[in-house]
Design a protein around this motif. Structure first.
Motif, PDB file in Angstrom:
ATOM      1  N   GLU A  64      34.734  50.927  39.064  1.00 19.95           N
ATOM      2  CA  GLU A  64      35.139  50.851  40.476  1.00 19.95           C
ATOM      3  C   GLU A  64      34.304  51.830  41.295  1.00 19.95           C
ATOM      4  O   GLU A  64      34.082  52.970  40.907  1.00 19.95           O
ATOM      5  CB  GLU A  64      36.635  51.163  40.598  1.00 19.95           C
ATOM      6  CG  GLU A  64      37.222  50.851  41.967  1.00 19.95           C
ATOM      7  CD  GLU A  64      36.977  51.959  42.969  1.00 19.95           C
ATOM      8  OE1 GLU A  64      36.670  51.636  44.139  1.00 19.95           O
ATOM      9  OE2 GLU A  64      37.060  53.153  42.585  1.00 19.95           O
ATOM     10  N   ARG A  91      39.102  44.364  51.231  1.00 15.83           N
ATOM     11  CA  ARG A  91      39.871  45.577  50.988  1.00 15.83           C
ATOM     12  C   ARG A  91      40.645  45.986  52.239  1.00 15.83           C
ATOM     13  O   ARG A  91      40.188  45.752  53.355  1.00 15.83           O
ATOM     14  CB  ARG A  91      38.947  46.721  50.586  1.00 15.83           C
ATOM     15  CG  ARG A  91      38.287  46.573  49.211  1.00 15.83           C
ATOM     16  CD  ARG A  91      37.223  47.639  49.045  1.00 15.83           C
ATOM     17  NE  ARG A  91      36.865  47.891  47.653  1.00 15.83           N
ATOM     18  CZ  ARG A  91      35.922  47.257  47.003  1.00 15.83           C
ATOM     19  NH1 ARG A  91      35.219  46.303  47.613  1.00 15.83           N
ATOM     20  NH2 ARG A  91      35.654  47.550  45.744  1.00 15.83           N
ATOM     21  N   VAL A  96      40.259  52.154  52.473  1.00 18.80           N
ATOM     22  CA  VAL A  96      38.833  52.465  52.348  1.00 18.80           C
ATOM     23  C   VAL A  96      38.501  53.737  53.116  1.00 18.80           C
ATOM     24  O   VAL A  96      37.739  54.591  52.644  1.00 18.80           O
ATOM     25  CB  VAL A  96      37.968  51.287  52.826  1.00 18.80           C
ATOM     26  CG1 VAL A  96      36.491  51.693  52.915  1.00 18.80           C
ATOM     27  CG2 VAL A  96      38.125  50.089  51.896  1.00 18.80           C
ATOM     28  N   MET A 127      42.320  38.921  46.163  1.00 18.07           N
ATOM     29  CA  MET A 127      42.804  40.052  46.950  1.00 18.07           C
ATOM     30  C   MET A 127      43.790  39.621  48.038  1.00 18.07           C
ATOM     31  O   MET A 127      44.275  40.453  48.808  1.00 18.07           O
ATOM     32  CB  MET A 127      41.618  40.787  47.589  1.00 18.07           C
ATOM     33  CG  MET A 127      40.692  41.449  46.580  1.00 18.07           C
ATOM     34  SD  MET A 127      41.475  42.776  45.639  1.00 18.07           S
ATOM     35  CE  MET A 127      41.574  44.058  46.883  1.00 18.07           C
TER      36      MET A 127
END
Length: 292
Positions: A64, A91, A96, A127
């Protein structure tokens, strides 16, 4: 000229010693690849292979992105780290922003955030993010990350993200450069309008010249031509001092170099010692002569 070392899809135990070796040899940064999942079936095509083949990715180990940067940052002191590129719109941008701020704080502001769209519809699906209007979502993600990492209270009211004034701590001592990847006209315009730089995905010299010219025109249109702007480029010219000079004359600030073809099926069998030897030889024959 700054030089970035690129290595991916190799033995994960190699990354820390490679980062240390690149730092010692005089490289300015290390690129870090980003990948989430590999779908068993997909109609998506990989944009940077001639035939769109993606099978070279199967069973490749991808640590990751932020985890790997934190680990490499802990064993180095000067070299910068750049995701190439983080698949941002799949994301949550608030998360983030927190990850990027934390990495920047722990490494002494040694993060440049390369971001882009994933070419895989499956990344969006797993996701739980719609594939539709992904470009607009990407724009909002960049704005959210930039706002939250700037320090102080920040609120946002957009199509996809809407939240009242909040702030994060810690935040970086200096703004995190956001570098936008992609070759499409929309990606280039996004870089010109929202980015602190652009990341090139490779291609021949004529294509690169056309992309640089278009990017310059878009920056003029967007009124950002006078803003500091990084140009991270992959080019065969990067492998000789004369070629580096040609790239400098085109405004390139950073060249990305690697020493093996990454699009090969099966495991990387090159030993760590050989990788270190190659990066050190390039540093002696090119970096030292250009920046010495």
């Amino acid at each position: 000229m700054r030089f970035t070392y690129a290595e991916a899809m190799t033995d994960p135990s190699y990354y820390l010693p490679l980062a240390q070796a690149a730092e010692a040899a005089g490289y300015a940064s290390v690129n870090v690849a980003d990948s989430l999942v590999y779908p068993r079936e997909s109609d998506s095509r990989y944009p940077y292979t001639a035939d769109g083949d993606r099978e070279f990715l199967e069973d490749k180990e991808f640590i990751e992105t932020f985890t790997l940067i934190a680990a490499m940052g802990a064993v180095t002191s000067k070299i910068r780290f750049t995701p190439f590129v983080l698949k941002l719109p799949v994301r949550p941008p608030v998360l983030v922003a927190k990850q990027a701020s934390s990495i920047a704080r722990l490494t002494g502001d040694r993060l440049a955030l390369g971001v882009g769209l994933s070419p895989w519809r499956e990344d969006f699906e797993v996701m739980g993010v719609p594939w539709e209007r992904r470009g607009k979502r990407m724009d909002e993600c960049i704005e959210v990350v930039r706002g939250l990492t700037a320090g102080g209270y920040f609120e946002y009211h957009g199509e996809f993200f809407d939240f009242p004034a909040v702030k994060m701590s810690p935040t970086p001592a200096r703004p995190i450069p956001i570098l936008v990847g992609g070759h499409s006209d929309r990606a280039l315009r996004r870089a010109a309008r929202l980015g602190d730089g652009w990341m090139h995905g490779g291609g021949d010299g004529e294509e690169l010249d056309a992309l640089l010219a278009r990017l310059a025109a878009l920056r003029a249109e967007e009124g950002t031509a006078d803003r500091p702007f990084e140009l991270h480029v992959i080019s065969m010219d990067a492998y000789s001092p004369d070629g580096v000079k040609r790239l400098e004359d085109k405004g390139v600030t950073d060249v990305i170099v690697g020493f093996r073809v990454p699009y090969i099926k099966g495991p990387d069998t090159e030993p760590l010692a050989k990788k270190v030897e190659k990066l050190e030889r390039f540093a002696e024959t090119v970096i030292a002569k250009v920046n010495g």
